[in-house]
Structures are given as structure tokens and as C-alpha cells.
Design a protein around this motif. Sequence first.
Motif: not given
Length: 622
Positions: A213-220, A222-226, A257-259, A262-265
Amino acid sequence: MKTKVIKRVVALALAALILLGTLGYFFSMVGYAAEVVSDISYQLSKRPVSEGNATNIKLTFKVSDTTIQNNLKSNTKKVLVKGCFDTTKNDAKDAWTFSGDNGSYSIEQQNAVYSGKGKNIEVEITDGGTTILKFTKDMDANDYNETPSENPGGDNKPGGDEDPGDEDNKPSLTTNMSYTIKKISRGSTVTYDSNDPKKDDPTIARNYYVDALVQFPIPNAAKADIVSGDAKVKILVDRGSFRFQSGTDSSIHIDRVVETSEGGVICYVTLKGLRYTGTGNTLAFTVQSKDDKAEPYIYQQFSAEVSSCEPYVPKHDNDDDDPDDSRMEMATPYVIVNNYNYGGTITAGDTFPLSITLFNTSKSLDVQNMMVTITMPEAFMLTSSSNTFYIEDLESEGMVTKTMNVTAKANAAPQSHNIEVSMKYQYVDDHLNSRRDNTTQETISIPVVQVDRFQVTGVDVSAESYVGEEASITVNFVNKGRSDVYNLSAEISGDIQNPGQQQNLGNLTSGSTGTADFYVMPNGEGMCSGEIKITYEDTNMEEKEATIQWSTNVVDPMAGMDFGPGIGDVDPGMMEDPGLMEEEKPSWPFIAGGVGAGALVVGLLVWRHIKKKRSEAADADL
């Protein structure tokens, strides 16, 4: 004495009945609540929650019983959310909202603190101290981190001594992302399970399988894109010490996916069936995205060190019974068609760009001196390019894209056509110090559709029709295309007494003609017009329409015609002309016949009367 005994027996019986009734009511209400509450779901604003963490809880559920629905409308009801959550603190007390009607309801509880024990969310709704409804909902395993009890399985080590170095042997945290290994398996045997203290061997050797189970951020991002159906973000395990094994139950699943503010998810991803290659100790990801031109590019790369990995070290000795790993032949690299794109729908006669992406599947070997041959089917031909390409070098796990112009011939059949892609290349086997050859072949398929050339060629209708009579209308059509059309139907409309007539005409093959006949009754005199609509499906099963107008002049055939004197009028001149008057015939034969018939009837009646009198007299003599 007997009276007292009887009274005691009656009292005991009544007490027993009351007790049984109370227990029956209690158990029936428990079962009743389970039956009337359905579709229970929940949401947590913070996931997962650990001991002392506060979260907002939203529960939705349905109630089928109308009596409970009416009771839930009261303004004096009170909601208690408890179980594994504490809602008695100042910032959480009475911080709830209740909404809904007609059987569907939702409850929102603010600032509920997780106790660190258990997983059940309990809900109780009361009114004036009386419980209206009570139910529970269990949380998913990924939504909470339960605080383990002290020494749950006895001593950590035989003899009761805990080795302080054990913690270093657990799956380590990552260098740049939150990371948890849920399971480690060797074949079908699980050696480590984070939820099972009996399975506590975190060692990861070559060819071990890992569920992570992995958690990581993706800056810039949108949640809908993922999370949308046509997701722009792709997560690849394409580097490091772990790989997915083809043909096994391996998968990458984006759980949540959590927004972020700071902008990103932040993505929570489950990896199932990762295989450790035996080299290094890095779990690496590539998060890939697409721009507006649909060209892939790397969004961000992540890596994590897994301290429990044990790299593979080949063993060498002088025993000839064991193979010499240093002289072992390397695994053959395969080049495959990883992706191809032809731009969309191809119509016969079109010229389109065909892009083919080749991928070297080997994790360690480059391929060189590669020849790629494209073999076209009869329906296609290459335009302004050769069918052979040369690629000098393709590195391990590398990709290369080649684009060519292809023309679909005008007479290409409306179907999918196969293109053969053959690859011949060389690679260097370092173990054997030799250069080796290999070939692979792939097939790609491109569908072609024909131009729709269905036409309505005309309508046959009389220039003049008559009031009160049916008029015949015939519509003619033809399929000039090279593919069939399907499910034809025709419908007529206009100033007629029977509009909306329909005819199902079936399918029409390429080059065939057809007709549809209608019989209509105009509403009245004058110009009568309307429309015939033909509906059909083309070779792509898209419904289309073709229409044509029709008209006819409706006249009254009796209008303006002079029929002379009216029926019953006699011209006085005709009375004076003996030739125009029919000779009057005598009437005495008819009178004589009538008199004779009357006399016959009277005679029969007199005879019957005399016969009756004689019979009565004979009876009297007897």
C-alpha cells in the motif's frame, strides 16, 4: 390454602409471560432494525484514522418502515454516534446534522475522535429517551489503524526477550513517500501479513511476491483526471527492484485520491503481486500523464528503499553437478508492439498517419541492428515511405515510435484489416560473450468503413387524385455504397386521413434498389402534400435518415355536373306523347285471385269447426 397456592401459580405464570414477552420484543426489535435499515454507507474526511485522530463522519442509509420514517420527522430526536469513536468532547458534542426524508437519510458528525480500538461505527437515534433506530457499520481495513494491544501474542521472542534490532528488519519507510507493505508471499505461502502476528517474516528474497500500500503526492493534478473513466494519469512500476510478472494476478489499483490545499492530489495506491527481482532494494514508480496532444510525458518519479530485501548472490563451487551461472545463457529479449495509433475512424479512400511504438521487454539487455518490416493487407498501401525501417539501438525497457502514411483503398471492405509487424534484431549475451539473433512478429488491426451512399431517388404519385378514393404513393431508393445498410423503415406523413403509416423494409445490400408503397386517403379537395422519411443504419450501426416530399391535386369528380330535372319530376310533354307512356294493364286478374284465396281460407275454417262439434257430440254419447 388451596386459594393461596392458586394465586401464587397464577402470579408466577404472569411473571413468566411478561418476561418472555419482553425478551421476544427485544429480539424482534433487534431483528426488525436489521431488516428495515439498508444501504448503509459512510465517508471519513480523514482516512485512515489512528488513535486520537479527529475526523468528520457522514453516514447515509435507507429505512423501509413507514412508522420509523414518521418518527424520524420529529424535532426532538437526538443522534448518538459512538462505537470506536468518541463524540463526547466539547468540540464534538452535539456537532451533528440530520437530513433526509421518504426513506433516505444522512447523518454528519463533526470532530469524532477515533479510539484506536475496533472498527464499528454505532448510530443510535432517540426521541425523548426512547430509541427510534439503532444500527452499526464496520469500517474498511484501509480506513483505520488500530492500536495493537501490548504483547498480543506473548513474548516477541522465545524466552520473553525482545530483540531491539527486530524493528530494523521490518519493511522500512520510504525516502520520499509514505509506504506500507501489507503482505509478502512466496508462491501461495504468505510469510508476512501486517494483520496476522503469526506471519511475521518480512524477508523478501528473489522471486518473492509483495502486496503493498503506497501513498504519494502528485502536484498540479486534478482529482477528476485520475479517477475519471478516461484517466489521464497512469502509474507504472517500471524501475527499481520490483516488477509485475506477466500472466499472474498482478494489478495497480488507485484506492483513493484526496485533493490538497496547495494544489494537487495525494494518491493511495494498492500494488498486488509485485515480484522482487533479487537485485537491489528499491521500489520505484513512474507517474505518467498526458498533455492536450495526448503525448505521454513523465509527471514525477518516486522511489523507496525496502530494507527487508535480500539481494540474490549466485553461488559458485567446484562441484560439476551445479550449473555454472557465469556461463548461463541470458534470457532472450523480446521486442513487441506496445502501442499503435491511427487517428480514429478510417474511411475507404482516406490517407492517415499510422504510428507504431515498439518496446524492448528485457530489463537488462539492449537490442541492436534491428530491422522492422511492415506487411500491408490488400486493402492498404504505404504512401511515400518504404515498408522497412532500421533502428540502430533500443535500450532495455526502451521504446521507439515510427510513423508512416497509409492509404485505405477506395474498394477496401468495411471490416478490420490486419497489418503484420516483423522485427529482426541482435543482442549481446554477456555471459557467453556472443552476439545472438532473434525475431518477433506482431499483428495490429485497423477497421475501415465505407462512405454511406444511400439515396432516395424519387417518389411516384398521380398528379391528380379524387375525393373519397385512395391514392397510391411509391418511394424509390438505392444503395450506391460498397457496404450494406441495415434495418430500413419508411414512414409517411401529410394532410391525409391515415398519417404515420410505417413499413419495415429489412436490409439493403450494396448496389441494390428498393421501393416502399403507401395508400393514402386525402382529407379534402385541393392540393394535398406530405413527406416520406426513410430511417436506416450504416455499417457503423449509426442511425441515419433520408426524406422526400410528395404532393397531389385532389378534385371532386361530381362537382359542376348537371343531371337535368330532379327525380320524381315529370315533363308535361311526356303525358301527351302516347309513345312515352307505358300501356296500362288490366287489374281484374289480381282481384279474382285475391277473392279465390279468401274463399279457400274461410272454407278451411268452417270445416275445422264442424269437425270439432262432431267430436264433442261423440264424446257426450259415450
